[in-house]
Design a protein around this motif. Structure first.
Motif, short mmCIF file in Angstrom:
data_model
loop_
_atom_site.label_atom_id
_atom_site.label_comp_id
_atom_site.label_asym_id
_atom_site.label_seq_id
_atom_site.Cartn_x
_atom_site.Cartn_y
_atom_site.Cartn_z
N ASP A 99 0.82 -1.21 0.00
CA ASP A 99 0.00 0.00 0.00
C ASP A 99 0.86 1.26 0.00
N ILE A 100 1.95 1.25 0.77
CA ILE A 100 2.86 2.40 0.78
C ILE A 100 3.47 2.61 -0.60
N ALA A 101 3.92 1.51 -1.21
CA ALA A 101 4.54 1.60 -2.53
C ALA A 101 3.54 2.05 -3.60
N LEU A 102 2.31 1.53 -3.53
CA LEU A 102 1.28 1.90 -4.51
C LEU A 102 0.99 3.40 -4.46
N THR A 103 0.81 3.92 -3.25
CA THR A 103 0.53 5.35 -3.10
C THR A 103 1.74 6.19 -3.50
N SER A 104 2.94 5.72 -3.14
CA SER A 104 4.16 6.48 -3.45
C SER A 104 4.46 6.53 -4.94
N THR A 105 3.88 5.62 -5.70
CA THR A 105 4.05 5.64 -7.14
C THR A 105 3.33 6.82 -7.78
N ILE A 106 2.24 7.26 -7.15
CA ILE A 106 1.38 8.28 -7.75
C ILE A 106 1.48 9.62 -7.04
N VAL A 107 1.29 9.63 -5.73
CA VAL A 107 1.04 10.88 -5.00
C VAL A 107 2.24 11.84 -4.98
N PRO A 108 3.48 11.41 -4.68
CA PRO A 108 4.59 12.38 -4.65
C PRO A 108 4.75 13.13 -5.97
N ARG A 109 4.64 12.41 -7.09
CA ARG A 109 4.76 13.06 -8.40
C ARG A 109 3.61 14.04 -8.61
N MET A 110 2.41 13.67 -8.18
CA MET A 110 1.25 14.56 -8.34
C MET A 110 1.43 15.83 -7.51
N LEU A 111 1.92 15.68 -6.28
CA LEU A 111 2.13 16.85 -5.41
C LEU A 111 3.22 17.76 -5.97
N ASN A 112 4.28 17.13 -6.51
CA ASN A 112 5.36 17.93 -7.10
C ASN A 112 4.87 18.71 -8.31
N ASP A 113 4.05 18.07 -9.15
CA ASP A 113 3.52 18.75 -10.33
C ASP A 113 2.64 19.93 -9.95
N ARG A 114 1.85 19.75 -8.90
CA ARG A 114 0.98 20.85 -8.45
C ARG A 114 1.80 21.99 -7.86
N HIS A 115 2.90 21.64 -7.17
CA HIS A 115 3.73 22.67 -6.54
C HIS A 115 4.53 23.46 -7.57
N THR A 116 5.05 22.76 -8.57
CA THR A 116 5.89 23.41 -9.58
C THR A 116 5.09 23.90 -10.78
N HIS A 117 3.81 23.56 -10.82
CA HIS A 117 2.94 23.90 -11.96
C HIS A 117 3.48 23.33 -13.27
N ASN A 118 4.17 22.21 -13.15
CA ASN A 118 4.71 21.53 -14.33
C ASN A 118 3.99 20.20 -14.48
N ARG A 119 3.10 20.12 -15.44
CA ARG A 119 2.30 18.92 -15.63
C ARG A 119 2.71 18.14 -16.86
N ILE A 120 3.94 18.36 -17.32
CA ILE A 120 4.45 17.66 -18.49
C ILE A 120 5.17 16.40 -18.03
N THR A 121 4.78 15.27 -18.58
CA THR A 121 5.40 13.98 -18.26
C THR A 121 5.96 13.38 -19.54
N SER A 122 7.20 12.93 -19.47
CA SER A 122 7.82 12.32 -20.65
C SER A 122 7.20 10.95 -20.90
N TYR A 123 7.39 10.47 -22.10
CA TYR A 123 6.84 9.17 -22.50
C TYR A 123 7.43 8.05 -21.65
N VAL A 124 8.74 8.09 -21.42
CA VAL A 124 9.41 7.06 -20.63
C VAL A 124 8.93 7.10 -19.18
N ALA A 125 8.83 8.30 -18.61
CA ALA A 125 8.36 8.43 -17.23
C ALA A 125 6.94 7.91 -17.07
N CYS A 126 6.12 8.14 -18.10
CA CYS A 126 4.74 7.65 -18.08
C CYS A 126 4.72 6.12 -18.07
N LEU A 127 5.56 5.51 -18.88
CA LEU A 127 5.61 4.04 -18.93
C LEU A 127 6.12 3.45 -17.61
N VAL A 128 7.10 4.11 -17.01
CA VAL A 128 7.64 3.63 -15.73
C VAL A 128 6.57 3.72 -14.64
#
Length: 278
Positions: free
Chosen positions: A37-66
C-alpha cells in the motif's frame, strides 16, 4: 492524506515486526500488504504533489511508462496478497486442526513470491501494450497519473487485437483472484453456518471481518475506476474514482485492521508505550 497513509501502514509494519504474538501467517500477509500500500501510493502521490507545486504537468513518454508499470505491479500485488489472505482465512476456519501444518513458513513465502512474479508479469504486459500504441501528437491525459484506459482512448489507432488483449488480461489477472476469494468465502460461510453456537459463529466471522472489508473496498473502487473510464465520459467522475483507488483505499486499510482487530490494537499500544517521548 499521503502522510496518513504512510504513517498508518508503517505503524502496522512496526507493530507486526516487533510483537512476537503477531508472527503468524495472517499478520505476515498483512505486513506485506502494508508495504504494498505504501509503494502503490508512493508511485502516484509524490509526483502529483510535485507537479501541483511546480505547476509543471508535463510527463515524458518514458516516465509515463515507468509510472504505469509500477502502478500495475503494486496494484496487482495488492490483489494477489488479498487472495492469499482469503486462503489463509479459509484454512484457519475450515481446517483449524491442520492450520499450522498447511500454512507453514515455506508456503507463506511461496505465496508472496508467486504474488510478486504474477504482478511483475501483469505490469510488463500492460507496459508492452501501451508501448505499442501510436499517438498523433503530444496528448493531455485527463487524469493525475498515466492510466492505461485513458491512454487507449487518446491513441490514434487501437486495433482489435489490443482491445482483446486488454479484456483478456483484465479477466485473468482481475477475475481469477476475485473468483478465488469468492470461492474461499463461500466455503467459509458454509463452515461457519454449521457451527451450533452463536458465540462460535460471531468469533469466526470476526476473524474475517477486517479482510472482507478491505476486499470490498479495494475491488469496489477498482471496478469503479474501470467502469468510470469505459462507460462515463465525465473526467471528474473518473478522477474521483482514481483517487479512491490510489489514495483513499491504502489510507483506510490500517484503520480497518487496527479498529477491528484486538491483537493489532494491543500491539500498537505496546509499541507506542515503548516509544520514547522527547
Amino acid at each position: 492524506m499521503y502522510l496518513v497513509t504512510v504513517s498508518g501502514n508503517l505503524l502496522i509494519i512496526l507493530a507486526i515486526s516487533r510483537d512476537n504474538n503477531l508472527h503468524t501467517p495472517m499478520y505476515f500477509f498483512l505486513g506485506n500488504l502494508s508495504v504494498t500500500d505504501i509503494a502503490l501510493t508512493s508511485t502516484i502521490v509524490p509526483r502529483m504533489l510535485n507537479d501541483r507545486h511546480t505547476h509543471n504537468r508535463i510527463t515524458s513518454y518514458v516516465a509515463c511508462l515507468v509510472q504505469l508499470s509500477l502502478f500495475h505491479f503494486w496494484g496487482c500485488m495488492d490483489s494477489m496478497l488479498l487472495t492469499a489472505m482469503a486462503y489463509d482465512r479459509y484454512v484457519a476456519i475450515c481446517h483449524p486442526l491442520h492450520y499450522s501444518a498447511i500454512m507453514n513458513p515455506c508456503l507463506c513465502g511461496l505465496l508472496v513470491l508467486t504474488s510478486f512474479l504474477i504482478s511483475l508479469l501483469e505490469s510488463q504486459l500492460q507496459c508492452l501494450m501501451v508501448a505499442h500504441l501510436t499517438f498523433c501528437s503530444d496528448v493531455e491525459i485527463p487524469s493525475f497519473f498515466c492510466d492505461p484506459p485513458q491512454l487507449f482512448n487518446l491513441a490514434c489507432r487501437v486495433t482489435s487485437t489490443n482491445a482483446i488483449l486488454v479484456y483478456c488480461i483484465g479477466a485473468i489477472f482481475g477475475g481469477v483472484p476475485v473468483s478465488l476469494i469468492l470461492s474461499s468465502y463461500v466455503r467459509i460461510v458454509s463452515s461457519i453456518l454449521s457451527v451450533p453456537s452463536s458465540g462460535g459463529k460471531y468469533k469466526a466471522f470476526s476473524t474475517c471481518g477486517s479482510h472482507l472489508s478491505v476486499v470490498c473496498l479495494f475491488y469496489g473502487t477498482a471496478i469503479g475506476v474501470y467502469f468510470s473510464s469505459v462507460i462515463s465520459h465525465s473526467l471528474r467522475k473518473g478522477a474521483v474514482a482514481s483517487v479512491m483507488y490510489t489514495v483513499i483505499t491504502p489510507m483506510l486499510n490500517p484503520f480497518i485492521y487496527s479498529l477491528r482487530n484486538r491483537d493489532i490494537k494491543k500491539a500498537l499500544q505496546r509499541l507506542l508505550q515503548r516509544t520514547p517521548c522527547f
